[in-house]
Design an enzyme around this catalytic site. Structure first.
Site, short mmCIF file in Angstrom:
data_model
loop_
_atom_site.label_atom_id
_atom_site.label_comp_id
_atom_site.label_asym_id
_atom_site.label_seq_id
_atom_site.Cartn_x
_atom_site.Cartn_y
_atom_site.Cartn_z
N ASN A 195 0.81 -1.21 0.00
CA ASN A 195 0.00 0.00 0.00
C ASN A 195 0.84 1.26 0.00
O ASN A 195 0.45 2.27 -0.56
CB ASN A 195 -0.90 0.00 1.24
CG ASN A 195 -1.74 1.24 1.33
OD1 ASN A 195 -2.54 1.51 0.45
ND2 ASN A 195 -1.50 2.05 2.36
N ASP A 220 1.50 6.73 -0.47
CA ASP A 220 0.50 5.77 -0.94
C ASP A 220 0.72 5.42 -2.40
O ASP A 220 0.62 6.28 -3.28
CB ASP A 220 -0.90 6.35 -0.73
CG ASP A 220 -1.96 5.27 -0.84
OD1 ASP A 220 -1.92 4.36 0.00
OD2 ASP A 220 -2.78 5.33 -1.77
N ASP A 268 0.19 -6.64 4.64
CA ASP A 268 -0.11 -5.50 5.50
C ASP A 268 -1.08 -4.54 4.81
O ASP A 268 -1.08 -4.42 3.58
CB ASP A 268 1.22 -4.78 5.80
CG ASP A 268 1.02 -3.61 6.74
OD1 ASP A 268 0.61 -3.84 7.88
OD2 ASP A 268 1.29 -2.45 6.32
N HIS A 289 -6.33 -1.11 2.42
CA HIS A 289 -6.10 0.24 1.90
C HIS A 289 -5.60 0.28 0.46
O HIS A 289 -5.29 1.36 -0.04
CB HIS A 289 -5.15 0.98 2.84
CG HIS A 289 -5.71 1.07 4.22
ND1 HIS A 289 -6.74 1.92 4.54
CD2 HIS A 289 -5.44 0.36 5.34
CE1 HIS A 289 -7.06 1.74 5.81
NE2 HIS A 289 -6.30 0.80 6.32
N GLU A 349 -4.24 -8.29 5.97
CA GLU A 349 -4.66 -7.57 7.17
C GLU A 349 -5.79 -6.62 6.80
O GLU A 349 -5.57 -5.62 6.12
CB GLU A 349 -3.49 -6.76 7.75
CG GLU A 349 -3.90 -6.00 9.01
CD GLU A 349 -3.18 -4.66 9.16
OE1 GLU A 349 -3.17 -4.14 10.28
OE2 GLU A 349 -2.67 -4.12 8.17
CA LIG Z 1 -3.64 2.96 -0.73
#
Ligand SMILES: [Ca+2]
Ligand SMILES: [Ca+2]
Ligand SMILES: [Ca+2]
Length: 1002
Positions: A505, A572, A603, A607, A636
């Site tokens: 991510n 990001d 992980d 997101h 996760e």
């Molecule tokens: Ca992201």
């Protein structure tokens, strides 16, 4: 834990939290009110609270024995008084200002709250007093004249128009005092919208809307708002304000600074006191709050958590009023057990008969329920920096300087402590590394990300591994590639597996925004300092167009922000770009191909964009197929709801996630709080099923490096500090005996409790330099002092884990067998595990109460069979002709019984009935197959045929009820899909159901 401190210094949190959402507010469950008064609601005839408002309770046996309201408030019914019960009374009459006196008496022993009607007669629920159900409609932009509601009560159906008063739209539906089921459908012109079922005796006013599912039971909740009515006995409200934030379960949309809390909506003090209103993020389940004045908190020093559904988003409380666990005591009682409302699914689709597979097609299609290569494993999760220091030469990466240069400071919880891969390997077959894990019975090791890092950010270091810059090399604090190879080879030599924690991510915080605008919003230009221009590896990560560049996530419940914003400043990555997908597939496939990694823990999987994992994972499997054909991965997804977790597994393309829902429920179970949560978690298991995976591949755990350790979770859930031991062992029994892959967080096996999440949960196993950690209390042992946890070999939790592993190895059905729910009641849950190869049944039962439970009558699939105990107290019981056994389970104990005879032969399968229902408003179909009076632990394969195509397996279920989800989005609009179910008995007989045709409307 001190939220206040954390919120006063937000920059520190940002840096300390490597991979988590703002730490979970650890608030106790709202518990039963220990002592109580009666809340009497009075209809408001005049529209205002009478100046002399007073409620009087009169002992029916002695008119002189009276008590009067000590506190008055105002709500949507009118006004109410909080009254003590007259001493010793067993029946009381109720009298209220401006209402007629009634002779009807109530029993104060069973009454917490009552409503007077306009004649002064008391009722135990609002609808019985008002004889009305008020249905309010929350909608925008649709002409009110178009909307109506069709209401069915019993056999009578009637349509009501909505009335309006200001911006409020509502219909008043007459009900009788005994009406407990009202079903209604909201219409827009002639088009039927959602259908609801409510019980007016638990909810006399309901709100429904276009923008939310189900019904809500207060104006506040319907408008995504928490209303707090606060009373101070001293009348001094000066400076008192509400602090609130948000976590994974919801909270406020506001960013509240500790120094500037939310103030009352009006400075005027009303009948009750003052009122606060806080906007909620949509669909919040809970909101964490603290009432405070400076650093003085009320009613206790705990973070409080308000359950929105249970409180209806509106609470009344008084200064200093707490339950024994120091949680907030609500003056208006809050029901925690019975949700006031239920929402019906749409009725079963009419079974449009389709053509089912032929028996020979069914023979071909019938499949086994899927077990991944790691489904039978158990995993030790270790933070390498904190395990063992095998090489002091690498502690500072071989350079000199302050901790801000080397990252090393073993006295600070925020820096590297010296643990490394050499320490984790140790002598491999000797010492305290892999051998110690092997001795405890672990079959796999999950290590925190071992890659090169952005070593120091702000006043914290990357000892945890989640601030990666070079995904191709090893963090020199932990060792070299040679050390890594030695570690992996050692693990494999012990017939164990390595799970690598990986991040995609984000990278470490390398980019910055020259504009200085770090708020989430439109993409803006990022920059890196010149010496960082080629810092990251692989090289695609140095191309700044491969990042979203949209600023920091502020609202974690906003999907766009959560997926495209910077995670606490971490850069990001644009995971939707083909170059990124291929880049991350290549780099992580290399670790598998070069070293033989067996699995990934992904992980921050929540997101990345929706499509990423579904593209990345198949590509990784392709690249590693020759070397590791059974590679595994779990993500996760920091979310406690089975709805979201099962949705993620079904629709994001990876085989498993860390089971946060199991974790939350297991804590509730082990601490003796409830058995409902864990029952509900297992009941949702069928929603994980796809044609590639199911709930048996879920990664279960009890605590972790972010939320905190299992011991602390138990303590916060109310387990007594001096007796965490028994609760903890019960938690491990549950995790090791039920479906899923158990994960134990390092240090939990030696009873470390810790004092919080994140940095407070990452203790050293070697002699620690953090002075506070030396004196922390432990489960089942004294504080470690200056000693080493590694030299301990007989902690009771270690011994239990080893014993559970032996049990599972001797009885593999406890790892891999079908899990069939059997019983949930009397503080006991029970389920069977099926050894399908030998056609033998096991029965597992766990009791979370403080007393032995006896005479438990539990169903099995093995009639007239002797069951012998293989775990727990000795008992040998024989089932009756219906398969029932009667057993006992000791306090906070588990028992495992094994049938001494095989399951009955089933040489043919009875008639199978397939039904298909569709969820409200969404393209989710739920096929379900049943056979009347069928006890055999059979396996049901759901198959589908799209149009004139061939039959395909949709998924396999080996535990009744047989059901799963078919997601419309996976098929074209208008596609005709035929669904059928094939049941294979435990002895191999095959049967085929009727077929049902649906027309897809994704
Ligand atoms: Ca992201
Ligand atoms: Ca070291
Ligand atoms: Ca099932």
């Amino acid at each position: 834990m001190s939220i206040s401190k954390r919120f006063r210094t937000p920059k520190i949190i940002v840096l300390a939290l490597a991979l988590v959402l703002p730490a979970i507010a650890i608030a106790p469950q709202a518990s039963a009110q220990e002592s109580y008064q009666i809340v009497v609601h009075v209809p408001n005839v005049a529209g205002v609270v009478p100046a002399d408002a007073r409620v009087t309770l009169i002992d029916a046996a002695n008119g002189n024995n009276q008590s009067q309201s000590r506190l008055i408030g105002q709500d949507s019914y009118g006004w109410f008084g909080v009254v003590n019960i007259p001493a010793g009374s067993s029946a009381v009459r109720v009298k209220a200002t401006k209402l007629a006196n009634s002779t009807v008496a109530i029993n104060p022993a069973t009454t917490r709250e009552l409503w007077l009607n306009s004649m002064g007669v008391p009722f135990l629920n609002e609808s019985s007093a008002s004889l009305k159900l008020r249905i309010a409609l929350v909608t925008k932009g649709v002409a009110l004249s178009n909307r109506s509601v069709k209401v069915t009560i019993g056999k009578s159906t009637k349509t009501y128009k909505f009335s309006s008063s200001g911006s409020k739209r509502f219909a008043l539906v007459p009900v009788s005092g005994t009406t407990s089921v009202v079903k209604f459908t909201v219409f827009n012109k002639t088009k039927a919208g959602k259908t609801y079922t409510v019980n007016p005796r638990t909810a006399a006013k309901v709100w429904v809307g276009d923008s939310f599912a189900g019904v809500r039971t207060s104006e506040s909740w319907a408008n995504d708002k928490l209303t707090v009515h606060y009373h101070r006995a001293d009348g001094d409200y000066q400076g008192w304000g509400l602090h609130a934030w948000k976590d994974a379960n919801g909270g406020t949309t506001l960013t509240v600074n500790w120094a500037s809390p939310v103030l009352p909506v009006s400075p005027n003090i009303g009948a009750w006191g003052v009122k606060y209103e806080i906007p909620l993020v949509a669909n919040s389940k809970t909101i964490p709050i603290i009432m405070h004045k400076g650093n003085l908190k009320d009613p206790s020093d705990l973070d409080q958590s308000v359950n929105i559904a249970a409180t209806k988003g509106e609470i009344w409380f008084e200064s200093g009023s707490v339950n024994t666990d120091k949680s907030l005591r609500f003056t208006i009682p809050v029901p925690m057990d019975n949700p006031p409302v239920v929402v019906d699914p749409e009725p079963p689709l009419p079974p449009v008969p389709g053509v089912a597979p032929t028996l020979s097609q069914a023979q071909e299609l019938a499949s086994s329920s899927i077990r991944s290569a790691m489904a039978g494993d158990n995993i030790y999760f270790v933070m390498t920096d904190r395990y063992q220091n095998g090489n002091t030469a690498n502690d500072r990466m071989g350079i000199t300087g302050s901790r801000d240069v080397t990252g090393f400071d073993p006295a600070s919880t925020a820096y590297y402590h010296g643990g490394d891969l050499a320490g984790l390997t140790d002598g491999c077959t000797t010492g305290n590394g892999v051998k110690r894990l092997k001795d405890m019975g672990f079959t796999s090791v999950w290590i925190t990300p071992p890659f090169k890092q952005r070593y120091v950010q702000g006043s914290s270091a990357s000892y945890h591994g989640y601030w990666i810059t070079d995904f191709t090399d090893i963090d020199p604090h932990l060792g070299t590639k040679a050390d890594f190879k030695a570690f992996v080879d050692c693990v494999h030599s012990q017939d164990m597996k390595v799970v690598l924690d990986i991040v995609m991510n984000h990278t470490g915080d390398v980019n910055y925004y020259p504009s200085g605008n770090y708020s989430f919003g439109a993409p803006r230009n990022p920059a890196v300092s010149p010496n960082n221009a080629n810092l990251r590896k692989p090289a695609f990560l140095n191309d700044l167009s491969n990042y979203h560049n949209r600023g920091d996530v502020q609202n974690w419940n906003n999907k766009e922000q959560a997926q495209f914003g910077d995670f606490f400043g971490l850069d990001d990555v644009a995971t939707e770009k083909p170059e990124v997908i291929e880049g991350f597939a290549q780099v992580y496939a290399d670790w598998v191909n070069d070293y033989g990694i067996d699995g990934f823990r992904i992980d921050t999987a929540k997101h990345v964009d929706d499509a990423f994992l579904g593209k990345w994972w198949p590509r990784v499997l392709e690249l590693t197929a020759a070397k590791k054909p059974d590679l595994f991965a779990f993500g996760e997804v920091y979310d406690f709801g089975t709805g979201n977790l099962t949705d993620f597994v079904r629709n994001r393309g990876i085989p498993s996630v860390l089971d946060f829902a199991f974790q939350g429920a297991a804590v509730q179970f082990a601490s003796g709080n409830n058995i409902t949560d864990i029952t509900n978690v297992f009941a949702a298991d069928d929603w994980y099923t796809t044609n590639k995976t199911n709930a048996y591949n879920q990664a279960t755990f009890l605590g972790n490096h972010d939320m905190g350790r299992f011991g602390l979770m138990l303590k916060n859930a109310g387990s007594p500090q001096n007796d965490l031991w028994g609760d903890a062992l019960l938690g491990y029994d549950l995790m090791y005996m039920s479906r899923g892959i158990p994960n134990v967080y390092y240090g939990d096996e030696v009873g470390i409790i810790g004092t919080g999440g994140d940095k407070e949960a990452r203790q050293d196993l070697f002699p620690t330099g953090v002075s506070a950690w030396r004196s922390e209390p432990r489960i089942g042992a004294s504080a470690i002092g200056t000693g080493s946890y590694l030299s301990q070999r007989n902690h009771p939790i270690q011994e239990r884990i080893a014993a559970l592993n032996t049990l599972r190895n001797e009885h593999p059905a406890l790892k891999l067998g079908a899990q069939i729910q059997r019983y949930s009641g009397n503080n006991v849950i029970a389920f069977s595990r099926i050894d399908s190869a030998n056609r033998m049944e096991y029965l597992v039962a766990l009791n979370n109460s403080q007393t032995t439970r006896t005479g438990l009558r539990i169903k099995t699939s093995s009639p007239n069979t002797l069951f012998s105990q293989v775990w727990g107290q000795t008992q040998n019981v024989t089932s009756d002709s219906q398969g029932f056994v009667t057993i006992s389970v000791g306090d906070r104990q588990a028992v495992v019984l094994k049938a001494q005879g095989a399951l009955p032969e089933k040489s043919s399968v009875d008639q199978i009935t397939l039904t298909v229902t569709k969820d409200q408003g969404v393209a989710i179909w739920k096929p379900k197959a049943t056979i009347a009076n069928w006890d055999d632990p059979s396996t049901c394969t759901f198959v589908i045929k799209v149009g004139q195509g061939s039959w395909q397996v949709l998924g396999v279920d080996d535990a009744p009820d047989w059901k799963m989800i078919l997601t419309g989005a996976n098929y074209t609009a208008g596609a005709k899909i035929t669904i059928a179910a094939i049941v294979k008995s435990s002895s191999g007989a095959i049967g085929v159901s009727n077929a049902v045709d649906i027309t897809n409307s994704p």
